[in-house]
Scaffold this active site. Structure first.
Site, PDB file in Angstrom:
ATOM      1  N   ASN A 105       0.149  -0.929   5.101  1.00 36.20           N
ATOM      2  CA  ASN A 105       1.053  -0.141   5.940  1.00 36.20           C
ATOM      3  C   ASN A 105       0.431  -0.159   7.326  1.00 36.20           C
ATOM      4  O   ASN A 105      -0.295   0.757   7.704  1.00 36.20           O
ATOM      5  CB  ASN A 105       1.147   1.312   5.477  1.00 36.20           C
ATOM      6  CG  ASN A 105       1.954   1.541   4.211  1.00 36.20           C
ATOM      7  OD1 ASN A 105       2.337   2.665   3.926  1.00 36.20           O
ATOM      8  ND2 ASN A 105       2.197   0.507   3.431  1.00 36.20           N
ATOM      9  N   GLU A 123       0.857  -1.193   0.000  1.00 31.61           N
ATOM     10  CA  GLU A 123       0.000   0.000   0.000  1.00 31.61           C
ATOM     11  C   GLU A 123       0.892   1.241   0.000  1.00 31.61           C
ATOM     12  O   GLU A 123       1.959   1.259   0.603  1.00 31.61           O
ATOM     13  CB  GLU A 123      -0.864  -0.027   1.259  1.00 31.61           C
ATOM     14  CG  GLU A 123      -1.703   1.221   1.500  1.00 31.61           C
ATOM     15  CD  GLU A 123      -2.355   1.225   2.883  1.00 31.61           C
ATOM     16  OE1 GLU A 123      -3.407   1.846   3.029  1.00 31.61           O
ATOM     17  OE2 GLU A 123      -1.797   0.596   3.814  1.00 31.61           O
ATOM     18  N   GLU A 139      -6.484   8.754   7.605  1.00 35.50           N
ATOM     19  CA  GLU A 139      -6.959   8.328   6.283  1.00 35.50           C
ATOM     20  C   GLU A 139      -8.349   8.873   5.979  1.00 35.50           C
ATOM     21  O   GLU A 139      -8.658   9.197   4.831  1.00 35.50           O
ATOM     22  CB  GLU A 139      -6.942   6.801   6.181  1.00 35.50           C
ATOM     23  CG  GLU A 139      -5.543   6.225   6.025  1.00 35.50           C
ATOM     24  CD  GLU A 139      -5.566   4.770   5.627  1.00 35.50           C
ATOM     25  OE1 GLU A 139      -6.086   4.453   4.536  1.00 35.50           O
ATOM     26  OE2 GLU A 139      -5.077   3.941   6.427  1.00 35.50           O
ATOM     27  N   ASN A 150      -7.350   6.070  -1.689  1.00 37.08           N
ATOM     28  CA  ASN A 150      -6.250   5.145  -1.446  1.00 37.08           C
ATOM     29  C   ASN A 150      -6.455   3.994  -2.421  1.00 37.08           C
ATOM     30  O   ASN A 150      -7.396   3.204  -2.275  1.00 37.08           O
ATOM     31  CB  ASN A 150      -6.277   4.661   0.006  1.00 37.08           C
ATOM     32  CG  ASN A 150      -5.040   3.881   0.396  1.00 37.08           C
ATOM     33  OD1 ASN A 150      -4.349   3.328  -0.447  1.00 37.08           O
ATOM     34  ND2 ASN A 150      -4.782   3.816   1.694  1.00 37.08           N
ATOM     35  N   CYS A 179      -4.819  -3.045   2.750  1.00 27.13           N
ATOM     36  CA  CYS A 179      -4.595  -2.900   4.181  1.00 27.13           C
ATOM     37  C   CYS A 179      -5.811  -3.309   5.018  1.00 27.13           C
ATOM     38  O   CYS A 179      -6.121  -4.486   5.113  1.00 27.13           O
ATOM     39  CB  CYS A 179      -4.150  -1.475   4.493  1.00 27.13           C
ATOM     40  SG  CYS A 179      -3.377  -1.300   6.129  1.00 27.13           S
ATOM     41  N   LYS A 210      -9.664   1.649  -1.846  1.00 27.28           N
ATOM     42  CA  LYS A 210      -9.843   1.145  -0.488  1.00 27.28           C
ATOM     43  C   LYS A 210     -11.187   1.564   0.096  1.00 27.28           C
ATOM     44  O   LYS A 210     -11.556   2.739   0.078  1.00 27.28           O
ATOM     45  CB  LYS A 210      -8.703   1.655   0.395  1.00 27.28           C
ATOM     46  CG  LYS A 210      -8.668   1.098   1.808  1.00 27.28           C
ATOM     47  CD  LYS A 210      -7.403   1.591   2.508  1.00 27.28           C
ATOM     48  CE  LYS A 210      -7.254   1.072   3.911  1.00 27.28           C
ATOM     49  NZ  LYS A 210      -5.988   1.534   4.525  1.00 27.28           N
TER      50      LYS A 210
END
Length: 314
Positions: free
Chosen positions: A198, A47, A143, A107, A173, A124
């Site tokens: 991550n 990621e 995020e 993301n 993730c 994501k």
């Protein structure tokens, strides 16, 4: 004829905030070349593989924030990776921060074929953290501030003929912790799930109930259990180590459809893990143990299939 696909997980060590884009890209290309020398046909990167994990920082300046995002794929900042992969006839999964033409931020991950063409794209869905910074915390998990929730669902896609046309899926993730995401792909007959992460080596939302050991265990557990329950190969790859004083777990793994770890990273640095994957090993689970075929138990699966918009596997 056996459907063997040689896969590599290209774990990276930390990418510091001060590292140049060229320095980071050179590391990714070196990992790609190492994997290719060992016979890899596809390489899975983490990621946000092109940058540090910038959501740990509060960045109020939009101009600075934009420097961490990619406006197109490929672009001049990463074209050399695409070019080298095409020369080597190696495909790859790459996670990055996406800024769309109309100003949306995601993301994102893409899977690129051995010809350099993009096969699939994923945004994501399960964003962790908060919108506002936590007062008093040195490192944040923002995020939700910097990205929008993914709007593409969970679209499976076919790999190329030289990979034996596997049904593929992508996650990023935190998505790997949610069985619903895997099951959406499972209902589409997924044979190969690829994902990067991550993940902090501490509780990113504050508190002391989680540490590096338990978070690494959970990361591996998520890959093993969901690979088994959906009868699919899974490649789960970390960015690891100490980024500007903030720890990231490693533990990159390749897991077979029985849920068995067949390759795992041993360090928190740049490292390649490899496995020869028999895609037909998925058949035991798909045809016997879990029997995903909707026409065999339509009363159980039809409604779910209609909700996720996927055709049941034949």
């Amino acid at each position: 004829m056996p459907r063997i696909l040689t896969l590599a997980g290209a774990q990276t060590g930390p990418i510091q905030r001060a590292d140049s884009r060229r320095h980071t890209l050179d590391r990714l290309i070196a990992l790609l070349e190492d994997a290719a020398r060992q016979g890899a046909q596809m390489v899975v990167f983490p990621e946000l593989a092109l940058t540090t994990f910038f959501p740990r920082w509060f960045i109020p300046n939009t101009q600075e924030l934009d420097t961490w995002f990619e406006r197109a794929m490929p672009n001049p900042n990463c074209q050399a990776l695409f070019d080298r992969a095409r020369e080597l006839r190696v495909g790859f999964y790459l996670g990055y921060a996406e800024l769309t033409e109309d100003g949306h931020r995601f993301n994102t991950a893409i899977t690129v074929g051995p010809d350099g063409e993009i096969l699939g794209k994923y945004r994501k869905v399960h964003l962790p953290g908060s919108v506002e910074p936590r007062e008093g915390s040195r490192f944040q998990q923002l995020e939700k501030r910097y990205f929008e929730y993914g709007d593409m669902g969970f679209p499976a896609f076919r790999g190329p003929a030289e990979w034996h046309r596997p049904v593929m899926g992508m996650l990023i993730c935190n998505d790997r912790r949610w069985p619903e995401a895997w099951r959406c792909y499972g209902l589409q007959g997924v044979e190969l799930m690829v994902m990067g992460y991550n993940s902090a080596a501490y509780d990113p939302n504050g508190g002391s109930t989680e540490n590096e050991d338990i978070r690494t265990f959970h990361s591996t557990l998520a890959a093993q259990s969901n690979a088994y329950m959906n009868a699919t190969w899974a490649v789960s790859v970390a960015k690891a180590g100490n980024e500007d004083g903030s720890g990231l777990i490693g533990g990159s793994v390749i897991v077979n459809p029985d849920g068995v770890v067949v390759a795992q990273a041993k360090t928190l640095g740049d490292e390649v893990v490899m496995a020869e994957c028999d895609l037909d090993a998925c058949l035991q689970g798909k045809e016997k143990m879990f029997n995903f075929a909707a026409h065999r138990r339509p009363e159980h699966y039809r409604r779910i299939v209609e909700q996720v918009g996927a055709e049941p596997p034949a």
